[in-house]
Scaffold this active site. Structure first.
Site, PDB file in Angstrom:
ATOM      1  N   HIS A  29       0.831  -1.209   0.000  1.00 41.81           N
ATOM      2  CA  HIS A  29       0.000   0.000   0.000  1.00 41.81           C
ATOM      3  C   HIS A  29       0.872   1.269   0.000  1.00 41.81           C
ATOM      4  O   HIS A  29       0.449   2.321   0.482  1.00 41.81           O
ATOM      5  CB  HIS A  29      -0.934   0.038   1.222  1.00 41.81           C
ATOM      6  CG  HIS A  29      -1.808  -1.162   1.357  1.00 41.81           C
ATOM      7  ND1 HIS A  29      -3.068  -1.236   0.807  1.00 41.81           N
ATOM      8  CD2 HIS A  29      -1.588  -2.362   1.974  1.00 41.81           C
ATOM      9  CE1 HIS A  29      -3.601  -2.427   1.092  1.00 41.81           C
ATOM     10  NE2 HIS A  29      -2.718  -3.122   1.785  1.00 41.81           N
ATOM     11  N   SER A  82      15.763  18.560 -17.453  1.00 42.20           N
ATOM     12  CA  SER A  82      14.982  19.783 -17.351  1.00 42.20           C
ATOM     13  C   SER A  82      15.618  20.890 -18.167  1.00 42.20           C
ATOM     14  O   SER A  82      16.842  21.013 -18.230  1.00 42.20           O
ATOM     15  CB  SER A  82      14.869  20.223 -15.886  1.00 42.20           C
ATOM     16  OG  SER A  82      14.228  21.474 -15.782  1.00 42.20           O
ATOM     17  N   LYS A  94      19.299  18.344 -13.208  1.00 42.21           N
ATOM     18  CA  LYS A  94      18.206  17.392 -12.969  1.00 42.21           C
ATOM     19  C   LYS A  94      18.254  16.269 -14.013  1.00 42.21           C
ATOM     20  O   LYS A  94      18.438  16.516 -15.201  1.00 42.21           O
ATOM     21  CB  LYS A  94      16.865  18.108 -13.046  1.00 42.21           C
ATOM     22  CG  LYS A  94      15.685  17.275 -12.545  1.00 42.21           C
ATOM     23  CD  LYS A  94      14.423  18.152 -12.506  1.00 42.21           C
ATOM     24  CE  LYS A  94      13.284  17.444 -11.794  1.00 42.21           C
ATOM     25  NZ  LYS A  94      12.812  16.274 -12.539  1.00 42.21           N
ATOM     26  N   GLU A 141       9.728   6.114 -18.121  1.00 43.95           N
ATOM     27  CA  GLU A 141       8.609   6.925 -18.610  1.00 43.95           C
ATOM     28  C   GLU A 141       8.209   6.534 -20.029  1.00 43.95           C
ATOM     29  O   GLU A 141       7.021   6.440 -20.359  1.00 43.95           O
ATOM     30  CB  GLU A 141       8.974   8.405 -18.527  1.00 43.95           C
ATOM     31  CG  GLU A 141       9.128   8.891 -17.096  1.00 43.95           C
ATOM     32  CD  GLU A 141       9.785  10.257 -16.995  1.00 43.95           C
ATOM     33  OE1 GLU A 141      10.131  10.833 -18.058  1.00 43.95           O
ATOM     34  OE2 GLU A 141       9.966  10.749 -15.869  1.00 43.95           O
TER      35      GLU A 141
END
Length: 467
Positions: A186, A316, A322, A329
């Site tokens: 969970h 980025s 970054k 993805e």
């Protein structure tokens, strides 16, 4: 007439066709009728259509339907199309007549033109219907070509790619076998596992996907060729169905078999629906794996940071330094596309009525796209991400020991309710479980010795024996 065009004719009359096109009137009509998506048949599907025509020409020659000269010319023309040399001469949109008749005739016309060109000096003409399409119908040729193309894509492309990914995950499972980390259920802290156990689970997900595909292959590779228009085999010589499929299997090296029931095979596309569902299941598995990796690699300072995903590109345009989990993805997007493609295949399956399904071209397009996407993603995941993953072992161990769920072994000593009290006390007071146990007096009152407490809270003893 402009010299850029020539006049062809069919049973409906004359048609202007591009001068250098190998196709003829029926193809041109379809081009004009279906300016819908701009997406044509997959190259693999075109090759499969030519493969069917090649096998049919050979069988027809053996059975006396075609003379050897024409049959040989058609086979040689088919080989050229199979090589991909003439893909540009297959311009018909995927969204066309649902039986694929337009693309079947496109293939007939291209092969007839190539074969006629080869026999021109002998004064022999090859007709698209009378010769290339002899003993066939679009209604058995086109679905057969889909099953051949899908079977080949599964066997030669997707399964090997998935095996590459599974092997990479299995290697990491072994490498990470001693890296203890917090389990999570969970999305909340749970009892410890090893990173190797998790990666072993990911490898099994991929291996089971391969098993699912292999289990579906007998139905996918079962073809209706020889049933012609409605499954009765009208206009075929005796023995044609068995022989043409035998040749097709020999030529392709694929486990192609004749439909056990030609009426089922003509009217339904259940084999394609089945394998599409397996691809969807694989996509869900890939999505889960990539989401786990994104979570474990999150950070570097404010996330879980249990693994280091290879840096591949700046993440980025505004935040210097970054880096993002781009392969995860991309794969998640592939999974979404495959799941959507399966919906299209499933809905198209409802377009069967009596002796024919009329949603076959879009089923073929979506299936072949799904296979290609999953195969490419499998290799990219393995080569650009999994192989370069590193464990942040110290961080993973710290989080495992910080989890209040490591109180679980104390259930057997002091009971569930007392252990729950310790867990809540540890969280509320930002203590370790050991500190909370001592703070609540369980050592002092003799419920457990400090030595036994240390032994019970050793996270390396909580990972079990399953790998």
């Amino acid at each position: 007439m402009s010299e850029e065009f020539r006049i062809e004719h069919d049973t409906m009359g004359e048609v202007k066709v591009p001068k250098d096109a190998l196709y003829r009137a029926q193809t041109q009509r379809a081009v004009e009728n279906f300016p819908i998506s701009g997406k044509t048949l997959e190259s693999a599907h075109v090759a499969a259509l030519a493969q069917v025509k090649k096998a049919a020409a050979k069988a027809n020659a053996e059975l006396g339907v075609l003379d050897e000269q024409r049959a040989q010319a058609i086979q040689e023309a088919a080989d050229a199309v199979i090589s991909g040399e003439y893909d540009s001469h297959f311009p018909i949109d995927v969204f066309q007549t649902g039986s694929g008749t337009s693309s079947n005739m496109n293939t007939n016309e291209v092969l007839a033109s190539l074969a006629s060109r080869a026999l021109e000096s002998a004064g022999v003409d090859v007709h698209p219907n009378d010769h290339v399409n002899a003993s066939q119908s679009s209604n058995d040729v086109f679905p057969t070509s889909v099953h051949v193309a899908v079977t080949k894509a599964l066997v030669s492309t997707l399964i090997p790619a998935m095996e590459t990914l599974a092997a990479s995950l299995e290697k990491k499972a072994e490498e990470f076998s001693s890296v203890v980390k917090s389990g999570r259920t969970h999305l909340m802290d749970a009892t410890p596992v090893t990173l190797g156990q998790e990666f072993g689970g990911y490898a099994a997900t991929v291996r089971y996907g391969i098993e699912r595909i292999e289990a579906s292959l007998p139905r996918v590779a079962e073809v209706p060729l020889g049933g012609t228009a409605v499954g009765t085999g009208i206009n075929t010589p005796e023995g044609f169905s068995a022989r043409v499929i035998e040749i097709l299997a020999e030529e392709t090296g694929l486990p192609i078999t004749e439909a056990r029931n030609h009426f089922e095979a003509q009217a339904n596309r259940d084999g394609l629906i089945e394998v599409s569902g397996q691809l969807r299941t694989i996509a869900y598995g890939y999505m889960k794996i990539c989401n786990d990796l994104r979570w474990m690699g999150s950070g570097p300072n404010t996330g879980l940071g249990e693994i280091a995903i290879p840096d591949l590109q700046p993440g980025s345009s505004i935040m210097p330094g970054k880096v993002n989990p781009v392969i995860c993805e991309a794969t998640i997007q592939v999974a979404a596309q495959v799941i959507g493609n399966d919906t299209t295949v499933a809905l198209s399956s409802t377009n069967g009525a009596f002796e024919l399904n009329v949603g076959i071209p879009v089923m073929a397009s979506n299936l072949l796209e799904s296979i290609r996407l999953l195969a490419n993603s499998s290799r990219v995941m393995a080569e650009k991400m999994i192989n370069g993953l590193a464990a942040n072992e110290e961080r993973a161990r710290f989080l495992a020991e910080a989890s209040p769920s490591i109180v679980t072994p104390l259930n057997k000593v002091i009971g569930y309710e007392a252990a729950a009290k310790i867990a809540k006390h540890a969280v509320a007071n930002k203590m370790t479980v050991k500190e909370a146990t001592i703070d609540l007096g369980f050592v002092e009152n003799g419920s457990i010795t400090e030595a036994d407490l240390d032994k019970a809270l050793d996270v390396t003893t909580m990972i079990g024996s399953y790998r």
